[in-house]
Design a protein around this motif. Structure first.
Motif, mmCIF file in Angstrom:
data_model
loop_
_atom_site.group_PDB
_atom_site.id
_atom_site.type_symbol
_atom_site.label_atom_id
_atom_site.label_comp_id
_atom_site.label_asym_id
_atom_site.label_seq_id
_atom_site.Cartn_x
_atom_site.Cartn_y
_atom_site.Cartn_z
ATOM 1 N N ASN A 1 -11.973 -11.883 -5.039
ATOM 2 C CA ASN A 1 -10.876 -10.913 -5.010
ATOM 3 C C ASN A 1 -11.018 -9.916 -6.162
ATOM 4 O O ASN A 1 -10.399 -10.043 -7.214
ATOM 5 C CB ASN A 1 -9.527 -11.630 -5.063
ATOM 6 C CG ASN A 1 -8.371 -10.705 -4.747
ATOM 7 O OD1 ASN A 1 -8.476 -9.486 -4.907
ATOM 8 N ND2 ASN A 1 -7.271 -11.278 -4.309
ATOM 9 N N GLU A 2 -11.848 -8.925 -5.949
ATOM 10 C CA GLU A 2 -12.143 -7.919 -6.980
ATOM 11 C C GLU A 2 -10.913 -7.105 -7.370
ATOM 12 O O GLU A 2 -10.749 -6.753 -8.534
ATOM 13 C CB GLU A 2 -13.269 -6.997 -6.514
ATOM 14 C CG GLU A 2 -14.607 -7.701 -6.342
ATOM 15 C CD GLU A 2 -15.192 -8.214 -7.647
ATOM 16 O OE1 GLU A 2 -15.007 -7.563 -8.699
ATOM 17 O OE2 GLU A 2 -15.834 -9.287 -7.623
ATOM 18 N N ASP A 3 -10.028 -6.794 -6.401
ATOM 19 C CA ASP A 3 -8.812 -6.047 -6.723
ATOM 20 C C ASP A 3 -7.937 -6.830 -7.700
ATOM 21 O O ASP A 3 -7.421 -6.280 -8.672
ATOM 22 C CB ASP A 3 -8.006 -5.723 -5.459
ATOM 23 C CG ASP A 3 -8.684 -4.690 -4.579
ATOM 24 O OD1 ASP A 3 -9.527 -3.919 -5.091
ATOM 25 O OD2 ASP A 3 -8.368 -4.648 -3.381
ATOM 26 N N SER A 4 -7.779 -8.123 -7.434
ATOM 27 C CA SER A 4 -6.969 -8.959 -8.309
ATOM 28 C C SER A 4 -7.620 -9.089 -9.682
ATOM 29 O O SER A 4 -6.934 -9.034 -10.709
ATOM 30 C CB SER A 4 -6.758 -10.335 -7.681
ATOM 31 O OG SER A 4 -5.894 -11.112 -8.484
ATOM 32 N N GLU B 1 0.862 -1.185 0.000
ATOM 33 C CA GLU B 1 0.000 0.000 0.000
ATOM 34 C C GLU B 1 0.901 1.238 0.000
ATOM 35 O O GLU B 1 1.969 1.240 0.593
ATOM 36 C CB GLU B 1 -0.874 0.028 1.269
ATOM 37 C CG GLU B 1 -1.919 -1.039 1.325
ATOM 38 C CD GLU B 1 -3.179 -0.692 0.566
ATOM 39 O OE1 GLU B 1 -3.380 0.480 0.185
ATOM 40 O OE2 GLU B 1 -3.964 -1.623 0.344
ATOM 41 N N ARG C 1 -9.515 -6.893 -11.176
ATOM 42 C CA ARG C 1 -9.289 -5.613 -11.878
ATOM 43 C C ARG C 1 -7.852 -5.530 -12.398
ATOM 44 O O ARG C 1 -7.626 -5.094 -13.525
ATOM 45 C CB ARG C 1 -9.602 -4.430 -10.962
ATOM 46 C CG ARG C 1 -11.079 -4.107 -10.886
ATOM 47 C CD ARG C 1 -11.340 -2.779 -10.193
ATOM 48 N NE ARG C 1 -10.956 -2.788 -8.790
ATOM 49 C CZ ARG C 1 -11.705 -3.279 -7.803
ATOM 50 N NH1 ARG C 1 -12.893 -3.780 -8.060
ATOM 51 N NH2 ARG C 1 -11.291 -3.243 -6.560
ATOM 52 N N PHE C 2 -6.881 -5.958 -11.588
ATOM 53 C CA PHE C 2 -5.486 -5.938 -12.029
ATOM 54 C C PHE C 2 -5.306 -6.833 -13.250
ATOM 55 O O PHE C 2 -4.737 -6.417 -14.260
ATOM 56 C CB PHE C 2 -4.537 -6.388 -10.903
ATOM 57 C CG PHE C 2 -3.138 -6.655 -11.400
ATOM 58 C CD1 PHE C 2 -2.292 -5.608 -11.719
ATOM 59 C CD2 PHE C 2 -2.682 -7.950 -11.577
ATOM 60 C CE1 PHE C 2 -1.015 -5.841 -12.199
ATOM 61 C CE2 PHE C 2 -1.405 -8.204 -12.047
ATOM 62 C CZ PHE C 2 -0.564 -7.140 -12.367
ATOM 63 N N CYS D 1 -7.175 -15.968 -9.703
ATOM 64 C CA CYS D 1 -7.476 -15.245 -8.467
ATOM 65 C C CYS D 1 -8.759 -15.822 -7.902
ATOM 66 O O CYS D 1 -9.523 -16.480 -8.606
ATOM 67 C CB CYS D 1 -7.579 -13.738 -8.685
ATOM 68 S SG CYS D 1 -9.036 -13.150 -9.569
ATOM 69 N N ARG E 1 1.306 1.591 -4.727
ATOM 70 C CA ARG E 1 0.488 1.060 -5.820
ATOM 71 C C ARG E 1 0.131 2.160 -6.811
ATOM 72 O O ARG E 1 0.254 3.333 -6.516
ATOM 73 C CB ARG E 1 -0.776 0.402 -5.246
ATOM 74 C CG ARG E 1 -0.428 -0.809 -4.406
ATOM 75 C CD ARG E 1 -1.619 -1.463 -3.788
ATOM 76 N NE ARG E 1 -1.172 -2.595 -2.969
ATOM 77 C CZ ARG E 1 -1.913 -3.198 -2.089
ATOM 78 N NH1 ARG E 1 -3.162 -2.818 -1.898
ATOM 79 N NH2 ARG E 1 -1.427 -4.208 -1.392
ATOM 80 N N ARG E 2 -0.310 1.727 -7.983
ATOM 81 C CA ARG E 2 -0.724 2.626 -9.066
ATOM 82 C C ARG E 2 0.432 3.492 -9.575
ATOM 83 O O ARG E 2 0.228 4.621 -10.004
ATOM 84 C CB ARG E 2 -1.915 3.478 -8.661
ATOM 85 C CG ARG E 2 -3.114 2.639 -8.239
ATOM 86 C CD ARG E 2 -4.391 3.442 -8.284
ATOM 87 N NE ARG E 2 -5.514 2.691 -7.795
ATOM 88 C CZ ARG E 2 -6.160 1.731 -8.456
ATOM 89 N NH1 ARG E 2 -5.736 1.369 -9.640
ATOM 90 N NH2 ARG E 2 -7.192 1.113 -7.926
#
Length: 145
Positions: A120-123, A85, A125-126, A116, A88-89
């Motif tokens: 795991n929505e973050d994964s 954290e 999206r990545f 994933c 990121r980005r």
């Protein structure tokens, strides 16, 4: 800066980051696993530093068993990727993934895959952002005998 993990200190740093991704495991446990995998020659770790501080890692391997959505073997496989954290980005995960893909290509792979967890929505999206194509969704089952 992304670099292959080669020294014991770098493996330790990658393992500490991996323990943040996989909290069910300890840094020492993951360092031992990484060392063993690297010794076999079918895996690679990449470490990302900012200001000389390790802030991200990626683990990739060759998979010769069936990999969902692929038709060749071996397949390069992204086993894990993590950036702390606050860092990121900034393109670190993309650079780590590019290093994994380049390694897999050098190892003779024509395809690269990952997975994933469904939740795991973050994964998700990545993976979508870095142009992975979703090939399947599964629910796995097990029972004790």
């Amino acid at each position: 800066m992304t670099q292959p993990v080669a020294t014991a200190a770098q493996i330790q740093a990658a393992a500490q980051l991996a323990a943040l991704l996989w909290p069910g495991h300890t840094g020492p446990e993951l360092a031992a696993e990484f060392s063993q995998l690297l010794a076999q020659g079918n895996a690679q770790l990449f470490l990302c530093n900012e200001g000389g501080i390790p802030i991200g890692f990626a683990q990739c391997q060759l998979r010769r068993d069936y990999v969902e959505g692929t038709s060749s073997s071996p397949v390069g496989y992204l086993e894990g990727i993590f950036v702390k954290e606050g860092f990121r980005r900034r393109g670190h995960a993309r650079a780590l993934l590019a290093a994994c893909e380049a390694w897999a290509k050098r190892m003779g792979c024509r395809e690269f895959a990952s997975d994933c967890l469904l939740e795991n929505e973050d994964s998700l999206r990545f993976h979508t952002a870095v142009r992975f194509r979703q090939v399947n969704r599964i629910i796995c089952f097990a029972k004790k005998l």
